[in-house]
Design a protein around this motif. Sequence first.
Motif, PDB file in Angstrom:
ATOM      1  N   THR A 230       0.847  -0.968   0.017  1.00 17.66           N
ATOM      2  CA  THR A 230      -0.006   0.082   0.026  1.00 17.66           C
ATOM      3  C   THR A 230       0.808   1.227  -0.037  1.00 17.66           C
ATOM      4  O   THR A 230       0.638   2.184  -0.753  1.00 17.66           O
ATOM      5  CB  THR A 230      -0.764   0.004   1.044  1.00 17.66           C
ATOM      6  N   PHE A 231       1.709   1.281   0.689  1.00 15.02           N
ATOM      7  CA  PHE A 231       2.580   2.392   1.194  1.00 15.02           C
ATOM      8  C   PHE A 231       3.895   2.685   0.105  1.00 15.02           C
ATOM      9  O   PHE A 231       4.311   3.698   0.236  1.00 15.02           O
ATOM     10  CB  PHE A 231       2.896   2.883   2.667  1.00 15.02           C
ATOM     11  N   THR A 232       4.261   1.635  -0.538  1.00  9.62           N
ATOM     12  CA  THR A 232       5.409   1.691  -1.160  1.00  9.62           C
ATOM     13  C   THR A 232       5.133   2.600  -2.598  1.00  9.62           C
ATOM     14  O   THR A 232       5.915   3.536  -2.901  1.00  9.62           O
ATOM     15  CB  THR A 232       6.165   0.184  -1.843  1.00  9.62           C
ATOM     16  N   PRO A 233       4.151   2.521  -3.452  1.00  8.89           N
ATOM     17  CA  PRO A 233       3.653   3.626  -4.386  1.00  8.89           C
ATOM     18  C   PRO A 233       3.502   5.051  -3.805  1.00  8.89           C
ATOM     19  O   PRO A 233       3.921   5.716  -4.934  1.00  8.89           O
ATOM     20  CB  PRO A 233       2.434   2.754  -4.924  1.00  8.89           C
ATOM     21  N   LEU A 234       2.975   4.984  -2.819  1.00  9.26           N
ATOM     22  CA  LEU A 234       2.874   6.150  -2.194  1.00  9.26           C
ATOM     23  C   LEU A 234       4.198   7.145  -1.808  1.00  9.26           C
ATOM     24  O   LEU A 234       4.622   8.020  -2.331  1.00  9.26           O
ATOM     25  CB  LEU A 234       1.991   6.326  -1.025  1.00  9.26           C
ATOM     26  N   TYR A 235       4.914   6.032  -1.453  1.00 11.21           N
ATOM     27  CA  TYR A 235       6.212   6.699  -0.776  1.00 11.21           C
ATOM     28  C   TYR A 235       7.120   7.006  -2.156  1.00 11.21           C
ATOM     29  O   TYR A 235       7.683   7.968  -2.104  1.00 11.21           O
ATOM     30  CB  TYR A 235       7.153   5.809   0.066  1.00 11.21           C
ATOM     31  N   LEU A 236       6.995   6.240  -2.927  1.00  5.22           N
ATOM     32  CA  LEU A 236       7.820   6.386  -4.260  1.00  5.22           C
ATOM     33  C   LEU A 236       7.220   7.553  -4.866  1.00  5.22           C
ATOM     34  O   LEU A 236       8.084   8.341  -5.509  1.00  5.22           O
ATOM     35  CB  LEU A 236       7.554   5.280  -5.134  1.00  5.22           C
ATOM     36  N   GLN A 237       5.934   7.856  -4.859  1.00  9.03           N
ATOM     37  CA  GLN A 237       5.806   9.149  -5.512  1.00  9.03           C
ATOM     38  C   GLN A 237       5.702  10.370  -4.999  1.00  9.03           C
ATOM     39  O   GLN A 237       6.239  11.254  -5.233  1.00  9.03           O
ATOM     40  CB  GLN A 237       3.900   9.070  -5.881  1.00  9.03           C
ATOM     41  N   LEU A 238       5.436  10.526  -3.438  1.00 11.73           N
ATOM     42  CA  LEU A 238       5.433  11.773  -2.818  1.00 11.73           C
ATOM     43  C   LEU A 238       6.761  11.867  -1.900  1.00 11.73           C
ATOM     44  O   LEU A 238       7.046  13.099  -1.890  1.00 11.73           O
ATOM     45  CB  LEU A 238       4.356  11.493  -1.603  1.00 11.73           C
ATOM     46  N   ALA A 249       5.329   0.046 -11.347  1.00 18.59           N
ATOM     47  CA  ALA A 249       6.367  -1.035 -11.967  1.00 18.59           C
ATOM     48  C   ALA A 249       7.098  -1.734 -10.757  1.00 18.59           C
ATOM     49  O   ALA A 249       7.332  -2.840 -10.581  1.00 18.59           O
ATOM     50  CB  ALA A 249       7.111  -0.357 -12.963  1.00 18.59           C
ATOM     51  N   ILE A 250       7.496  -0.825  -9.781  1.00 19.76           N
ATOM     52  CA  ILE A 250       8.339  -1.153  -8.772  1.00 19.76           C
ATOM     53  C   ILE A 250       7.519  -1.868  -7.892  1.00 19.76           C
ATOM     54  O   ILE A 250       7.893  -3.143  -7.308  1.00 19.76           O
ATOM     55  CB  ILE A 250       8.932  -0.060  -8.025  1.00 19.76           C
ATOM     56  N   THR A 251       6.269  -1.522  -7.653  1.00 20.68           N
ATOM     57  CA  THR A 251       5.354  -2.275  -6.561  1.00 20.68           C
ATOM     58  C   THR A 251       5.070  -3.674  -7.190  1.00 20.68           C
ATOM     59  O   THR A 251       5.081  -4.697  -6.426  1.00 20.68           O
ATOM     60  CB  THR A 251       4.279  -1.331  -6.296  1.00 20.68           C
ATOM     61  N   LEU A 304      14.129  -4.566  -1.702  1.00 21.17           N
ATOM     62  CA  LEU A 304      12.291  -4.783  -1.783  1.00 21.17           C
ATOM     63  C   LEU A 304      12.010  -5.842  -2.423  1.00 21.17           C
ATOM     64  O   LEU A 304      10.885  -6.700  -1.988  1.00 21.17           O
ATOM     65  CB  LEU A 304      11.712  -3.494  -2.422  1.00 21.17           C
ATOM     66  N   VAL A 305      12.515  -6.081  -3.543  1.00  9.72           N
ATOM     67  CA  VAL A 305      12.104  -7.249  -4.545  1.00  9.72           C
ATOM     68  C   VAL A 305      12.210  -8.634  -3.407  1.00  9.72           C
ATOM     69  O   VAL A 305      11.556  -9.487  -3.291  1.00  9.72           O
ATOM     70  CB  VAL A 305      12.679  -7.384  -5.547  1.00  9.72           C
ATOM     71  N   VAL A 306      13.540  -8.468  -3.032  1.00  7.63           N
ATOM     72  CA  VAL A 306      13.720  -9.861  -1.960  1.00  7.63           C
ATOM     73  C   VAL A 306      12.920  -9.896  -0.867  1.00  7.63           C
ATOM     74  O   VAL A 306      12.244 -11.124  -0.681  1.00  7.63           O
ATOM     75  CB  VAL A 306      15.235 -10.017  -1.497  1.00  7.63           C
ATOM     76  N   MET A 307      12.698  -8.853  -0.383  1.00  5.52           N
ATOM     77  CA  MET A 307      11.649  -8.845   0.705  1.00  5.52           C
ATOM     78  C   MET A 307      10.068  -9.365   0.304  1.00  5.52           C
ATOM     79  O   MET A 307       9.559  -9.975   1.018  1.00  5.52           O
ATOM     80  CB  MET A 307      11.582  -7.384   1.550  1.00  5.52           C
ATOM     81  N   GLY A 308       9.951  -8.705  -0.977  1.00  8.85           N
ATOM     82  CA  GLY A 308       8.645  -9.212  -1.386  1.00  8.85           C
ATOM     83  C   GLY A 308       8.369 -10.933  -1.667  1.00  8.85           C
ATOM     84  O   GLY A 308       7.624 -11.511  -1.434  1.00  8.85           O
ATOM     85  N   ALA A 309       9.587 -11.523  -2.219  1.00 13.00           N
ATOM     86  CA  ALA A 309       9.623 -12.926  -2.123  1.00 13.00           C
ATOM     87  C   ALA A 309       9.474 -13.694  -0.738  1.00 13.00           C
ATOM     88  O   ALA A 309       8.880 -14.665  -0.749  1.00 13.00           O
ATOM     89  CB  ALA A 309      10.925 -13.417  -2.926  1.00 13.00           C
ATOM     90  N   LEU A 310       9.986 -12.878   0.174  1.00 10.91           N
ATOM     91  CA  LEU A 310       9.968 -13.418   1.517  1.00 10.91           C
ATOM     92  C   LEU A 310       8.857 -13.767   2.183  1.00 10.91           C
ATOM     93  O   LEU A 310       8.253 -14.673   2.766  1.00 10.91           O
ATOM     94  CB  LEU A 310      11.285 -13.249   2.485  1.00 10.91           C
ATOM     95  N   VAL A 311       8.082 -12.445   2.010  1.00 13.53           N
ATOM     96  CA  VAL A 311       7.177 -12.061   2.973  1.00 13.53           C
ATOM     97  C   VAL A 311       5.821 -13.068   2.959  1.00 13.53           C
ATOM     98  O   VAL A 311       4.979 -13.157   3.799  1.00 13.53           O
ATOM     99  CB  VAL A 311       6.553 -10.408   2.575  1.00 13.53           C
TER     100      VAL A 311
END
Length: 400
Positions: A230-238, A249-251, A304-311
Motif C-alpha cells: 500500500t505505502f510503497t507506491p505512495l512513498y515512491l511518488q510523494l 512497476a516497482i510495486t 524490496l524485491v527480495v523482501m517481497g519474495a520472502l514475505v
Amino acid sequence: MTSTAGRPQVGRLLSLSGGHLVTDVNQGVVILLVPVVKASLGLSIGAAALLVTVSTVASSVVQPLFGAITDRYDLRWLIPAGVFLAGAGILVAALAPGYSIVLLGVLLSGLGVAAFHPEAARWAGEASGRLRATGMSWFSVGGNAGFALGVLVTAPLVGWAGSRAGAAWLMLPPALYAAYLLWEVTRFPAREAGRGQPVWSAVRATLSPSIGLLVGFIVVRSVVSVGMATFTPLYLQLVRGMPLSEAGAITFAFLLAGAVGTLAGGPVADIFGRKVMLTVSLALMPPLGLAFVYLPNLAGYAALVVMGALVVSTFGVTVVMAQELMPKHAGTASGITIGFSIGVGGVAVALLGRLADLVGLTTTLVFLALIPIAGVLLVLPLRETKPAQAAQPARTNVQP
C-alpha cells in the motif's frame, strides 16, 4: 471425496490457481486506486488507504464463516460466484461518481474474494496429493501473481482512460473465467459434506494454542505484506518524486517476487519443515526493509524485491499447517488463514495510514520493516506439523 494420499491432480490445481489469479487481480487494482483516488478526490493518506482496509476486511473477516458453512455443505458454486462478484465490485468502484460509492464497490469486490477462497482452498488441498505444501503453493501462487498483475495493468489502463474508469475493463476476465469455472466445478467429484459437525465444533477447534500462534504469525505477515504494497507506491511518488507508472512497476516487482516466493516456499517447507520456513522468512525481512528505505536506487529496490519474495513465501505453508492442525474443519482452517487473520492485518493499514499522516511515509516504512521481529517470537513456541499428518487433512465427513 478423492483422497489426498495420491499424486497431485494438476489439471484441477491449475484451474483453481487460475481462478485465484483472476480473483486477486482485483485486490491489486485497489492498491493502485489508492494514489489515483487520493489525487482525484483530494483525500488524505489515511482516507485513501481506507480503500485497502475495506477491501482487505471485506475479503477476509467473513471467510471463516464461509469456511464453517462449507465444512457442512458442498457449496462449490461459490467458486465461480466469488470470481464474478470480485470483478463486478471493481467495475462499480471504477465508474463511481464519488468516494462513498468507490468504497461500496471495493466492499462488494472484497465479499466476492471472501466467497471464493475457502471452498477453492479446500478443493486445492484435496487435489494436492501427498505433497501438501507444494500443491497449496501452486494454488496460492495464482493469488500472488494476480495481486501483482492487478497493480501492473491498472496504471496503463488509468493512464489510457485519463481516470480510474479505465479499470472498468478489468471486469472482462472475471466474467469469462467465472463462466468457465461454472462448468468446471460440475466435473469435481461428489463430496459428502460434514454432517454432524456443528459450527461450534469448528469454533472450538480454532481455540487451540497452536492455531493462536499461527494466526498471530499470519497477522504480522499480513501487516507487512499489505502495508508495504500500500505505502510503497505512495512513498515512491510523494517522497522520491516518481510518476505513477514507475511507482506501479516497482510495486509490481515487489508483488511478483511474492508469487515466485510462494511457488518456492512449498517445496522448501516440504523438505526442511514448516517451522523452519516460517522462522527464516521473517527473520530476514528487517534488514531488507531498512535497506529499501535507506539505500539508493537499484540496491534499495533489489532489497524490496527480495523482501517481497520472502514475505508471502509461507502463504501456502500456513494454510497447510492450519488444515493439519484442524483436520476435520478444512474450510474453517482455510477461512482463518487466508481470511480472518489477513483481514486483521488489513485493519492495521488504516492505522498505518493515520501514522503516515502524522510522522511521514519514511518513518512508517521503517516501522513496517521492524514488525517481523514480533512474528519470529510467535513462531518459536509453535510446534511443527508433520507432512504425514496430511494424508486426510481436508476430508470433512469424519465425525468429531
